[in-house]
Scaffold this motif. Structure first.
Motif: not given
Length: 286
Positions: A56-63, A68-76, A140-150
């Motif tokens: 789920g997190s990888r799908a959302l982070a990739a989308d 080009n959504v400006n995601v300033v950060g994510m906390v799980t 955890g799900d924060h890995f998925a956002f790390n992978e996208q550079g967030y």
């Protein structure tokens, strides 16, 4: 949750703490935050398929990245409802905050911000900064956002207790709801400030000037800001002192009382007192 034995098709893993606690936290935060208006959008998301591969997190982070959504950060918030560790030690007064290397990464700056804001609004409670992306061999799900550079971080209880994870004993009776409430309050504290905060100062730099060092940064687009200059020693995980600066974008520092290798960062503060996440750090060398 998922049973620790992937071949066990009989026994369940109810998942009260892993991660019903995190889902309960974001539902309560969403309920409260829905009553207010913020300058930034705050998304509260419960992901599926974390145990099976962060589906789920990888799908959302990739989308989000593709859009080009400006995601300033994510906390799980993952496993945040138990105070009795596997060692038997009881700790109801701290939560671990994991963030990825290096020491001056945006992930660490977010974690330091979470600690400062959370502890200010919950006296006696400690956000323990852990200098790694997650526990050894865990994720955890924060890995998925790390992978996208967030920028991303993780909150989790003081000590893992594997007697109540990924098995049939992950039940509500083994949780501490007063403790879970404290972690929710920590989240509310940093989120409320972050969602209304100005952007972090950019291009922070040190320039020798006579016997002093001139600390300067670029002016934020938002008008009327003041600033906080943050200092931490070479061995400190979090900031040891904060110095308020008026509407200037530079300050002269006397290096004499400062230790060699001190890390310095800047936070923007708006008229309502909302503080930005700390800027990229600079290092003062003597």
């Amino acid at each position: 949750s998922r049973n620790a034995d992937i071949d066990d098709a009989v026994n369940r893993a109810p998942g009260a703490n892993d991660d019903g606690s995190g889902v309960a936290a974001i539902l309560e935060l969403a309920r409260v935050f829905s009553q207010f208006t913020f300058e930034s959008t705050v998304m509260f998301v419960a992901f599926t398929g974390e145990e099976e591969g962060l589906f789920g997190s990888r799908a959302l982070a990739a989308d989000l990245k593709a859009s080009n959504v400006n995601v300033v950060g994510m906390v799980t918030n993952d496993i945040i409802g138990n105070v009795v560790g596997g060692s038997g030690q009881v700790d109801s007064l701290s939560v671990r905050c994991f963030s990825d290397n290096p020491s001056d990464s945006p992930h660490r700056q977010l974690a330091r911000y979470m600690k400062l804001q959370g502890e200010a609004y919950l006296p006696g409670f400690t956000v323990r900064l852990i200098a790694r992306r997650d526990r050894p061999g865990r994720g955890g799900d924060h890995f998925a956002f790390n992978e996208q550079g967030y920028t991303a971080a993780r909150l989790t209880e003081p000590e893992d207790n594997l007697n109540h994870q990924h098995n049939m004993d992950d039940l509500p009776e083994f949780m501490s709801f007063p403790y879970l409430t404290k972690v929710v309050k920590v989240n509310a504290a940093y989120l409320a400030s972050w969602a209304d905060a100005p952007e972090s100062p950019t291009n922070v730099r040190l320039t020798p000037q006579g016997g002093q060092q001139l600390l300067s940064w670029d002016k934020n687009a938002e008008a009327g800001l003041s600033y906080l200059v943050a200092f931490r020693g070479p061995e400190s995980a979090s900031y040891d002192s904060l110095v308020a600066v008026a509407a200037e974008t530079q300050v002269a520092l006397d290096p004499a009382p400062l230790p060699d290798g001190v890390f310095i960062s800047v936070s923007g503060v708006d008229a309502e007192g909302n503080e930005s996440v700390f800027s990229q750090e600079v290092v003062l060398r003597k």
